[in-house]
Design a protein around this motif. Structure first.
Motif, PDB file in Angstrom:
ATOM      1  N   ASN A 132      14.351   9.810  14.879  1.00 45.07           N
ATOM      2  CA  ASN A 132      15.079   9.874  16.147  1.00 45.07           C
ATOM      3  C   ASN A 132      14.991   8.546  16.890  1.00 45.07           C
ATOM      4  OD1 ASN A 132      16.155  12.727  16.576  1.00 45.07           O
ATOM      5  ND2 ASN A 132      14.068  13.127  15.866  1.00 45.07           N
ATOM      6  N   GLY A 133      15.434   7.495  16.235  1.00 49.11           N
ATOM      7  CA  GLY A 133      15.561   6.205  16.902  1.00 49.11           C
ATOM      8  C   GLY A 133      14.262   5.489  17.152  1.00 49.11           C
ATOM      9  N   ARG A 134      14.277   4.670  18.192  1.00 52.04           N
ATOM     10  CA  ARG A 134      13.151   3.805  18.512  1.00 52.04           C
ATOM     11  C   ARG A 134      11.930   4.627  18.912  1.00 52.04           C
ATOM     12  NH1 ARG A 134      15.772   4.860  22.961  1.00 52.04           N
ATOM     13  NH2 ARG A 134      14.435   5.172  24.781  1.00 52.04           N
ATOM     14  N   VAL A 135      10.776   3.984  18.971  1.00 52.94           N
ATOM     15  CA  VAL A 135       9.553   4.612  19.463  1.00 52.94           C
ATOM     16  C   VAL A 135       9.224   3.967  20.808  1.00 52.94           C
ATOM     17  CG1 VAL A 135       7.097   4.992  19.062  1.00 52.94           C
ATOM     18  CG2 VAL A 135       8.712   5.141  17.165  1.00 52.94           C
ATOM     19  N   ARG A 136       9.514   4.691  21.868  1.00 52.43           N
ATOM     20  CA  ARG A 136       9.381   4.153  23.225  1.00 52.43           C
ATOM     21  C   ARG A 136      10.119   2.819  23.318  1.00 52.43           C
ATOM     22  NH1 ARG A 136       3.301   6.265  24.994  1.00 52.43           N
ATOM     23  NH2 ARG A 136       3.756   8.479  24.613  1.00 52.43           N
ATOM     24  N   GLU A 137       9.408   1.720  23.523  1.00 56.31           N
ATOM     25  CA  GLU A 137      10.104   0.440  23.698  1.00 56.31           C
ATOM     26  C   GLU A 137      10.233  -0.359  22.409  1.00 56.31           C
ATOM     27  OE1 GLU A 137      11.579  -0.040  26.556  1.00 56.31           O
ATOM     28  OE2 GLU A 137      10.667   1.866  27.166  1.00 56.31           O
ATOM     29  N   ARG A 138       9.736   0.158  21.302  1.00 58.64           N
ATOM     30  CA  ARG A 138       9.843  -0.554  20.028  1.00 58.64           C
ATOM     31  C   ARG A 138      11.116  -0.138  19.312  1.00 58.64           C
ATOM     32  NH1 ARG A 138       4.340   0.483  16.877  1.00 58.64           N
ATOM     33  NH2 ARG A 138       4.527   2.488  17.991  1.00 58.64           N
ATOM     34  N   ASN A 139      12.030  -1.097  19.130  1.00 61.50           N
ATOM     35  CA  ASN A 139      13.271  -0.828  18.426  1.00 61.50           C
ATOM     36  C   ASN A 139      13.027  -0.692  16.925  1.00 61.50           C
ATOM     37  OD1 ASN A 139      15.220  -0.961  20.664  1.00 61.50           O
ATOM     38  ND2 ASN A 139      14.573  -3.113  20.799  1.00 61.50           N
ATOM     39  N   MET A 140      14.020  -0.180  16.235  1.00 62.25           N
ATOM     40  CA  MET A 140      13.817   0.185  14.838  1.00 62.25           C
ATOM     41  C   MET A 140      13.705  -1.002  13.895  1.00 62.25           C
ATOM     42  SD  MET A 140      16.024   3.684  14.395  1.00 62.25           S
ATOM     43  CE  MET A 140      15.166   4.065  12.861  1.00 62.25           C
ATOM     44  N   ASP A 141      14.011  -2.191  14.362  1.00 61.46           N
ATOM     45  CA  ASP A 141      13.818  -3.382  13.530  1.00 61.46           C
ATOM     46  C   ASP A 141      12.430  -3.991  13.715  1.00 61.46           C
ATOM     47  OD1 ASP A 141      14.838  -4.007  16.203  1.00 61.46           O
ATOM     48  OD2 ASP A 141      14.746  -6.091  15.583  1.00 61.46           O
ATOM     49  N   HIS A 142      11.592  -3.387  14.548  1.00 59.62           N
ATOM     50  CA  HIS A 142      10.259  -3.934  14.796  1.00 59.62           C
ATOM     51  C   HIS A 142       9.463  -3.927  13.501  1.00 59.62           C
ATOM     52  CE1 HIS A 142       6.382  -4.676  16.645  1.00 59.62           C
ATOM     53  NE2 HIS A 142       6.962  -4.819  17.833  1.00 59.62           N
ATOM     54  N   ARG A 143       8.730  -5.011  13.264  1.00 61.64           N
ATOM     55  CA  ARG A 143       7.953  -5.126  12.026  1.00 61.64           C
ATOM     56  C   ARG A 143       6.888  -4.042  11.889  1.00 61.64           C
ATOM     57  NH1 ARG A 143       8.326  -9.401   8.056  1.00 61.64           N
ATOM     58  NH2 ARG A 143      10.081 -10.694   8.711  1.00 61.64           N
ATOM     59  N   ASP A 144       6.496  -3.436  12.996  1.00 66.44           N
ATOM     60  CA  ASP A 144       5.527  -2.349  12.917  1.00 66.44           C
ATOM     61  C   ASP A 144       6.002  -1.220  12.006  1.00 66.44           C
ATOM     62  OD1 ASP A 144       3.866  -3.665  14.658  1.00 66.44           O
ATOM     63  OD2 ASP A 144       4.122  -2.250  16.323  1.00 66.44           O
ATOM     64  N   PHE A 145       7.333  -1.056  11.908  1.00 65.09           N
ATOM     65  CA  PHE A 145       7.869   0.077  11.153  1.00 65.09           C
ATOM     66  C   PHE A 145       8.115  -0.240   9.678  1.00 65.09           C
ATOM     67  CE2 PHE A 145       9.552   0.764  15.565  1.00 65.09           C
ATOM     68  CZ  PHE A 145       8.567   1.686  15.911  1.00 65.09           C
ATOM     69  N   ASP A 146       7.761  -1.445   9.253  1.00 70.10           N
ATOM     70  CA  ASP A 146       7.962  -1.810   7.853  1.00 70.10           C
ATOM     71  C   ASP A 146       7.278  -0.853   6.874  1.00 70.10           C
ATOM     72  OD1 ASP A 146       9.633  -3.855   8.533  1.00 70.10           O
ATOM     73  OD2 ASP A 146       8.368  -5.472   7.754  1.00 70.10           O
ATOM     74  N   PRO A 147       6.082  -0.304   7.169  1.00 73.32           N
ATOM     75  CA  PRO A 147       5.508   0.650   6.216  1.00 73.32           C
ATOM     76  C   PRO A 147       6.400   1.859   5.945  1.00 73.32           C
ATOM     77  CG  PRO A 147       3.824  -0.104   7.752  1.00 73.32           C
ATOM     78  CD  PRO A 147       5.134  -0.636   8.260  1.00 73.32           C
ATOM     79  N   ILE A 148       7.141   2.312   6.944  1.00 76.58           N
ATOM     80  CA  ILE A 148       8.061   3.433   6.745  1.00 76.58           C
ATOM     81  C   ILE A 148       9.182   3.026   5.798  1.00 76.58           C
ATOM     82  CG2 ILE A 148       9.677   5.000   7.868  1.00 76.58           C
ATOM     83  CD1 ILE A 148       7.977   4.745  10.413  1.00 76.58           C
ATOM     84  N   TYR A 149       9.754   1.844   6.044  1.00 80.76           N
ATOM     85  CA  TYR A 149      10.865   1.392   5.218  1.00 80.76           C
ATOM     86  C   TYR A 149      10.402   1.068   3.802  1.00 80.76           C
ATOM     87  CZ  TYR A 149      12.856   0.957   9.893  1.00 80.76           C
ATOM     88  OH  TYR A 149      13.278   1.207  11.178  1.00 80.76           O
ATOM     89  N   GLU A 150       9.203   0.520   3.680  1.00 85.99           N
ATOM     90  CA  GLU A 150       8.649   0.242   2.358  1.00 85.99           C
ATOM     91  C   GLU A 150       8.484   1.536   1.571  1.00 85.99           C
ATOM     92  OE1 GLU A 150       4.685  -1.732   0.226  1.00 85.99           O
ATOM     93  OE2 GLU A 150       4.732  -1.400   2.384  1.00 85.99           O
ATOM     94  N   ALA A 151       7.950   2.569   2.228  1.00 88.72           N
ATOM     95  CA  ALA A 151       7.756   3.847   1.553  1.00 88.72           C
ATOM     96  C   ALA A 151       9.087   4.474   1.169  1.00 88.72           C
ATOM     97  CB  ALA A 151       6.966   4.790   2.456  1.00 88.72           C
ATOM     98  N   ALA A 152      10.058   4.440   2.078  1.00 87.63           N
ATOM     99  CA  ALA A 152      11.358   5.042   1.786  1.00 87.63           C
ATOM    100  C   ALA A 152      12.034   4.343   0.617  1.00 87.63           C
ATOM    101  CB  ALA A 152      12.242   4.990   3.026  1.00 87.63           C
ATOM    102  N   GLU A 153      11.947   3.014   0.582  1.00 87.93           N
ATOM    103  CA  GLU A 153      12.558   2.284  -0.530  1.00 87.93           C
ATOM    104  C   GLU A 153      11.854   2.607  -1.842  1.00 87.93           C
ATOM    105  OE1 GLU A 153      14.089  -2.212  -1.164  1.00 87.93           O
ATOM    106  OE2 GLU A 153      11.912  -1.993  -1.093  1.00 87.93           O
ATOM    107  N   ALA A 154      10.523   2.622  -1.843  1.00 87.07           N
ATOM    108  CA  ALA A 154       9.775   2.907  -3.066  1.00 87.07           C
ATOM    109  C   ALA A 154      10.057   4.306  -3.586  1.00 87.07           C
ATOM    110  CB  ALA A 154       8.283   2.726  -2.814  1.00 87.07           C
ATOM    111  N   LEU A 155      10.233   5.251  -2.668  1.00 85.48           N
ATOM    112  CA  LEU A 155      10.512   6.634  -3.051  1.00 85.48           C
ATOM    113  C   LEU A 155      11.988   6.878  -3.326  1.00 85.48           C
ATOM    114  CD1 LEU A 155       8.269   8.246  -0.304  1.00 85.48           C
ATOM    115  CD2 LEU A 155       7.872   8.485  -2.764  1.00 85.48           C
ATOM    116  N   ALA A 156      12.837   5.894  -3.005  1.00 86.13           N
ATOM    117  CA  ALA A 156      14.298   6.069  -3.071  1.00 86.13           C
ATOM    118  C   ALA A 156      14.727   7.275  -2.241  1.00 86.13           C
ATOM    119  CB  ALA A 156      14.774   6.200  -4.515  1.00 86.13           C
ATOM    120  N   ALA A 157      14.074   7.438  -1.095  1.00 81.58           N
ATOM    121  CA  ALA A 157      14.327   8.572  -0.204  1.00 81.58           C
ATOM    122  C   ALA A 157      15.125   8.097   1.006  1.00 81.58           C
ATOM    123  CB  ALA A 157      13.011   9.195   0.251  1.00 81.58           C
ATOM    124  N   PRO A 158      16.250   8.722   1.316  1.00 79.29           N
ATOM    125  CA  PRO A 158      17.062   8.260   2.449  1.00 79.29           C
ATOM    126  C   PRO A 158      16.432   8.584   3.785  1.00 79.29           C
ATOM    127  CG  PRO A 158      17.979  10.281   1.544  1.00 79.29           C
ATOM    128  CD  PRO A 158      16.860   9.872   0.621  1.00 79.29           C
TER     129      PRO A 158
END
Length: 340
Positions: A132-158
């Motif tokens: 559901n979008g950003r986390v408070r003031e952190r937008n979705m391109d914030h490097r903090d969220f890279d672990p989520i994107y790394e996991a999604a890519e590795a799992l091939a999960a949308p």
């Protein structure tokens, strides 16, 4: 023609209680979900199944709508997300003929969110996650969220990117002063939700998320959340010194899928096909926020001026193809994530 709808929401009573008990979650969306739509959102039997039958939808991919757990403290986000995902697994087990699901991730703790995505895919059999979008003031391109994107890519999960309210300062600046009801509507379903989500998607592109994770696949509703139809102007940013690896439009054609979210417009359908092709389109009704006239969802696809093959692709084929690639067992990439 089997129709699978991807933006269909479910709120167990325990999650609703957690929302209303947490001051940070007190926003218009909580009130909407806990009052006006509470029965439809919690129901998994008569109300929902009848509505699916009436609309002509065979399977709903269930998910937790805004505000999700984005604004909880990390420990609470982890607890509520895991609880929701376990409940969701049970709902699917009870009616595998009618339901599938997107996990909810505790995005306030990105490392925990990555692990929860792995659990959701490997242990619960879910089909990716909805954010559901950003986390408070952190937008979705914030490097903090890279672990989520790394996991999604590795799992091939949308990852399905879903609207939430714009930040309070944005609401105050742009969505107030018109009228009590109009202010709220303007900041939500009338336009505010969609600008907010479109900007988050665009920031992911411009912030290099898809360069760091080129195989990552995301889904957005409402025909691309405004920005898809404005790519001719957005393309000016190709000359802004961002050092992206591809032209901006390529990310929208190669890393993003699009659904209607119940906006059954032949004009939007035609324009989306023109921009990104049928191969990048899927289906959604946005239950329970968008209701449909009798057989309305099915009629929209059946009456579209498309070939039978294209209708089937939008109705279920593209989704089936995408989720068939999800990594259901640990491999070298997911083992790396588990260890880290």
């Amino acid at each position: 023609m089997k129709i699978i709808a991807l933006e269909e929401h479910f709120v167990p009573g325990r999650v609703s209680d957690a929302w209303t008990a947490t001051a940070a979650q007190q926003d218009f969306t909580v009130s909407l979900n806990s009052n006006q739509y509470a029965r439809q959102l919690e129901d998994l039997e008569d109300i929902r199944i009848q509505a699916m039958d009436d609309a002509g939808i065979d399977i709903q991919v269930l998910s937790l709508p805004s505000p999700g757990v984005q604004n909880f403290e990390p420990a609470d986000a982890i607890s509520v997300a895991r609880d929701f995902n376990d409940i969701l697994k049970g709902a699917i087990k009870n009616r595998p003929d009618r339901f599938d699901g997107f996990a909810t991730l505790p995005a306030p703790d990105p490392a925990a969110a990555a692990k929860e995505l792995q659990r959701a895919v490997h242990e619960l059999g879910l089909k990716g996650a909805l954010l559901n979008g950003r986390v408070r003031e952190r937008n979705m391109d914030h490097r903090d969220f890279d672990p989520i994107y790394e996991a999604a890519e590795a799992l091939a999960a949308p990852l399905y990117l879903h609207p939430q309210l714009p930040p309070a300062k944005v609401r105050d600046a742009y969505y107030t002063g018109i009228g009590d009801v109009a202010d709220i509507m303007l900041s939500m379903g009338a336009i505010g939700w969609h600008y907010e989500t479109g900007i988050q998607l665009l920031r992911m592109v411009l912030g290099g998320v898809f360069d760091r994770y080129p195989k990552l696949q995301v889904i957005v509703g409402h025909w691309g959340e405004v920005v898809l139809f404005y790519l001719d102007r957005i393309a000016q940013l190709n000359h802004a010194g961002l050092n992206l690896e591809r032209p901006i439009i390529d990310y929208f054609k190669q890393n993003v899928y699009y659904t209607p979210s119940g906006i059954f417009s032949p004009q939007y359908l035609s324009r989306t096909i023109e921009i990104v092709s049928v191969d990048r389109m899927m289906f959604s009704q946005d239950w329970p926020y968008q209701s449909s006239i009798k057989n309305g969802a099915r009629a929209f696809l059946e009456q579209a001026e498309l070939s039978v093959a294209d209708k089937e692709a939008i109705a279920h084929g593209n989704w089936d193809r995408l989720v068939s690639g999800i990594q259901r067992g640990p491999n070298d990439e997911t083992l790396h994530l588990q260890k880290s």
